[in-house]
Design a protein around this motif. Structure first.
Motif, short mmCIF file in Angstrom:
data_model
loop_
_atom_site.label_atom_id
_atom_site.label_comp_id
_atom_site.label_asym_id
_atom_site.label_seq_id
_atom_site.Cartn_x
_atom_site.Cartn_y
_atom_site.Cartn_z
N ALA A 524 0.82 -1.21 0.00
CA ALA A 524 0.00 0.00 0.00
C ALA A 524 0.85 1.26 0.00
CB ALA A 524 -0.93 -0.01 1.21
N ASN A 525 2.03 1.21 0.64
CA ASN A 525 2.90 2.39 0.69
C ASN A 525 3.43 2.75 -0.70
OD1 ASN A 525 3.19 2.87 3.72
ND2 ASN A 525 3.75 0.71 3.56
N SER A 526 3.92 1.75 -1.42
CA SER A 526 4.48 2.02 -2.75
C SER A 526 3.38 2.43 -3.73
CB SER A 526 5.23 0.80 -3.27
OG SER A 526 4.38 -0.33 -3.39
N ILE A 527 2.22 1.80 -3.63
CA ILE A 527 1.11 2.15 -4.53
C ILE A 527 0.65 3.58 -4.25
CG2 ILE A 527 -1.25 1.61 -5.20
CD1 ILE A 527 0.82 -0.40 -6.21
N ASN A 528 0.66 3.96 -2.99
CA ASN A 528 0.29 5.33 -2.62
C ASN A 528 1.22 6.34 -3.28
OD1 ASN A 528 -1.01 7.47 -1.13
ND2 ASN A 528 0.73 7.42 0.29
N SER A 546 -0.95 -7.33 -12.18
CA SER A 546 -2.29 -7.62 -12.64
C SER A 546 -3.11 -7.99 -11.41
CB SER A 546 -2.28 -8.77 -13.66
OG SER A 546 -2.13 -10.02 -13.00
N ILE A 547 -4.41 -8.19 -11.60
CA ILE A 547 -5.31 -8.48 -10.48
C ILE A 547 -4.86 -9.69 -9.68
CG2 ILE A 547 -7.65 -9.29 -9.97
CD1 ILE A 547 -8.64 -7.44 -12.18
N TYR A 548 -4.25 -10.65 -10.35
CA TYR A 548 -3.81 -11.89 -9.69
C TYR A 548 -2.88 -11.61 -8.51
CZ TYR A 548 -1.05 -16.12 -8.93
OH TYR A 548 -0.39 -17.18 -8.36
N PHE A 549 -2.05 -10.56 -8.59
CA PHE A 549 -1.01 -10.31 -7.59
C PHE A 549 -1.46 -9.38 -6.46
CE2 PHE A 549 1.29 -11.20 -11.56
CZ PHE A 549 2.16 -12.20 -11.15
N VAL A 550 -2.62 -8.75 -6.57
CA VAL A 550 -2.99 -7.67 -5.67
C VAL A 550 -3.51 -8.18 -4.33
CG1 VAL A 550 -5.42 -7.42 -6.36
CG2 VAL A 550 -4.09 -5.39 -5.68
N SER A 551 -3.33 -7.37 -3.28
CA SER A 551 -3.95 -7.65 -1.99
C SER A 551 -5.13 -6.70 -1.80
CB SER A 551 -2.94 -7.49 -0.85
OG SER A 551 -2.39 -6.18 -0.84
N VAL A 557 -6.54 2.18 -1.36
CA VAL A 557 -5.54 3.20 -1.72
C VAL A 557 -5.85 3.79 -3.09
CG1 VAL A 557 -3.10 3.65 -2.16
CG2 VAL A 557 -3.77 2.07 -0.33
N LEU A 558 -6.14 2.91 -4.05
CA LEU A 558 -6.44 3.37 -5.41
C LEU A 558 -7.70 4.22 -5.44
CD1 LEU A 558 -5.61 0.11 -7.40
CD2 LEU A 558 -4.32 2.24 -7.46
N ASN A 559 -8.71 3.78 -4.72
CA ASN A 559 -9.97 4.52 -4.70
C ASN A 559 -9.77 5.91 -4.10
OD1 ASN A 559 -13.01 4.59 -4.95
ND2 ASN A 559 -12.78 4.95 -2.75
N LYS A 560 -9.02 5.98 -3.01
CA LYS A 560 -8.79 7.27 -2.36
C LYS A 560 -8.00 8.21 -3.26
CE LYS A 560 -6.85 9.40 1.79
NZ LYS A 560 -6.16 9.16 3.08
N ASN A 561 -6.89 7.70 -3.82
CA ASN A 561 -6.01 8.57 -4.60
C ASN A 561 -6.55 8.93 -5.97
OD1 ASN A 561 -4.24 8.61 -2.50
ND2 ASN A 561 -2.62 7.45 -3.51
N LEU A 562 -7.30 8.02 -6.59
CA LEU A 562 -7.77 8.26 -7.95
C LEU A 562 -9.20 8.81 -8.00
CD1 LEU A 562 -6.34 5.10 -9.76
CD2 LEU A 562 -5.32 7.38 -9.58
#
Length: 583
Positions: A524-528, A546-551, A557-562
């Motif tokens: 989450a830190n790096s994605i942020n 890809s979706i396979y690797f995500v937690s 994080v994506l929803n908040k930032n994007l």
């Protein structure tokens, strides 16, 4: 006495010489040149584009009253993307909303997969390809006329300013250059009442001269004092065919994720709630062979599920990453490209898709232009069917990113694999600092518009394994881990963890069974940090592999930032006091 006579004679001669000097000066510098010369060589078929006589080793042709231009002239003046397939004898023209195919010596042409009949076909003479330009005038936004009296073909661009003038003095003439010593190429009969033949079009203005073109195509110069500027005209092209703006999400930035799916997934509940996701891109279509046949893994149940969740489906179309030669043969064959395009259009309609994401990788650099041509051919037809068109690129030179961005709605920049699976050096999949350098270069140097650029972000981590054989030689290998797997490995092996500022990631290392392991954690830190670049550089959004690797926590994080944060300044305010601690 003789001396006096001689002296008088010398004086007379000197006076005559002195008197002749201004007269000679007048003839040399002030007397207008009255010589009239032809504007063009006799018998020559001349091509004039706007205010320029086109000089080319291949001249235009008039065939059955129709104008044909050599391929190289069309490419230089009207269409840098016109494509000639010599093996098949086919010409392809692409505009923002049209794909036109014409075959040599055939009156049948295809416009957006619909047949149309030509008056004159594409012809080849002495290895020169000739294009029926009048048929293409509407597509190119030009006007074509042939003046038989002067044997001149005149082509003007529409949407150009036209400054018109008329002579007002009987002494008005058009000369070859900007001097009265230049010969005359046109005179005017102001008493005839024929204003059409006295009309001039102005192209350039100088101190005392205008560069003009006469009604019959002669190009020269006329003194300003002899003409009056009558009017300015702007020929406008209808906006009816202007493509609609690209799709944008209802809120915020685009959040796209690829779904690595090669078999049917009957139960999609395992994916959980992907909060804030706009677009899902399943890996469904792949070029099967050089003929343009497709491998199809699509199924309607998936699309129904995605649409029920509010996700758009932009199916991925790829080449065979392991077969560059087959990809090259496919790209360089017009019929093969056409076959694939027809198949994709049919499947897109059958499965009710929302877009197509083109992902061609490991291509020959020599196929750079023909790949762009393929994208230019498929994009207008997909858009005509209501589909969003995107293309994936990276730092490999086989992509002309600027040209591709002009043809598609979105560019997906695969800004990861900084250290790839077989890299000789262990390192991050994508340092945040490295990604930022890419973004700046792509925007500032490679000409991709920021509103079309999606930043690629990795959901995976590479585990680097370093072993030493009996001879002391080191061997480095890697494997891709999901976010959850990588985090668990760190905890289970009590790895040493520290924050790597340059990478924007936690760095971990440990030793097990005399083997050294290293990884740069994606979480989450790096994605942020990565998604902050979208706001900092005002990009269109992100695309994630890809979706396979995500937690699951990543979606928040994506929803908040994007979707919730609206600017880089707002992101900075909310992250000013961040402290990075593991876990």
């Amino acid at each position: 006495m003789k001396k006096k006579i001689l002296g008088c004679f010398v004086i007379v001669v000197l006076l005559a010489v002195l008197a002749a000097i201004p007269l000679a000066g007048y003839y040399l510098y002030f007397k207008p040149n009255d010589e009239v010369v032809p504007a063009f060589a006799e018998g020559e078929l001349v091509l004039v584009v706007e205010g320029e006589k086109v000089l080319s080793k291949n001249s235009p042709k008039i065939l059955e009253g129709e104008v044909l231009l050599p391929f190289d002239i069309v490419k230089e003046y009207f269409d840098p993307h016109i494509f000639w397939d010599e093996a098949l004898g086919k010409v392809t023209i692409t505009t923002k909303d049209r794909v036109i195919r014409m075959k040599t010596d055939k009156l049948d042409a295809i416009v957006n997969n619909q047949p149309i009949t030509l008056n004159i076909p594409v012809t080849v003479e002495n290895d020169v390809v000739y294009i029926p330009i009048e048929f293409l005038a509407e597509f190119y936004g030009i006007e074509v006329s042939y003046v038989e009296k002067s044997n001149v073909v005149i082509i003007d661009y529409k949407n150009s300013i036209k400054q018109i003038a008329e002579p007002i003095d009987p002494e008005a003439v058009v000369r070859k250059g900007r001097s009265i010593r230049e010969p005359i190429i046109r005179k005017f009969d102001l008493s005839s009442g024929d204003t059409a033949e006295n009309t001039l079009r102005i192209f350039e203005e100088y101190d005392k001269w205008y560069k003009v073109r006469t009604w019959d195509g002669a190009i020269g110069y006329i003194e300003k004092r002899f003409v009056v500027v009558k009017k300015l005209m702007v020929e406008k092209i209808s906006d009816d065919k202007t493509p609609k703006p690209a799709w944008t999400p209802p809120k915020g930035k685009i959040n796209l994720a690829w779904d690595m799916i090669y078999t049917r997934r009957e139960d999609h509940s395992s994916l959980g709630e992907m909060k804030g996701l706009d677009v899902i891109s399943p890996t469904w279509f792949q070029v099967k062979n050089a003929k343009g046949e497709l491998i199809n893994r699509a199924y309607s149940k998936y699309v129904d599920w995605a649409h029920s969740r509010g996700y758009q489906v932009w199916a991925l179309l790829s080449n065979d990453f392991t077969d560059s030669e087959m990809t090259s043969k496919f790209l360089n064959n017009t019929d093969a490209r056409d076959n694939l395009i027809r198949e994709i259009l049919a499947y897109a309609a059958l499965y009710n898709l929302d877009g197509i994401n083109i992902d061609f990788e490991n291509m020959y650099i020599s196929d750079r232009d023909v790949f762009t041509q393929f994208v230019r051919e498929i994009a207008p037809l997909l858009r005509e069917q209501g589909l969003v068109v995107s293309v994936d690129v990276n730092d490999i030179q086989c992509y002309d990113k600027k040209a591709l961005s002009e043809a598609v709605d979105y560019i997906m920049y695969m800004s990861y694999d900084q250290h790839w699976s077989t890299s000789p050096v262990a390192g991050s999949v994508a340092q945040v600092s490295w990604q930022e350098k890419i973004v700046k270069r792509v925007l500032e140097q490679e000409g991709v518009p920021r509103e079309k650029l999606l930043l690629g972000i990795p959901f995976y981590t590479r585990l680097w394994k370093e072993t030493v054989d009996e001879s002391g030689k080191k061997k480095l290998t890697s494997s891709a881990l999901t976010m959850k797997q990588a985090k668990n490995l760190i905890i289970e092996n009590n790895a040493k963890v520290e924050w790597d500022e340059e990478s924007g990631q936690f760095y971990a290392e440990y030793t097990k069974d005399n083997t050294n392991y290293r990884l740069w954690l994606e979480d989450a830190n790096s994605i942020n940090l990565r998604t902050s670049l979208v706001h900092k550089y005002r990009l269109a959004g992100t695309c994630a592999w890809s979706i396979y690797f995500v937690s699951e926590d990543i979606w928040d994080v994506l929803n908040k930032n994007l979707k919730e944060i609206e600017s880089y300044q707002e992101w900075l305010e909310q992250n000013r006091n961040n402290q990075y601690k593991f876990p």
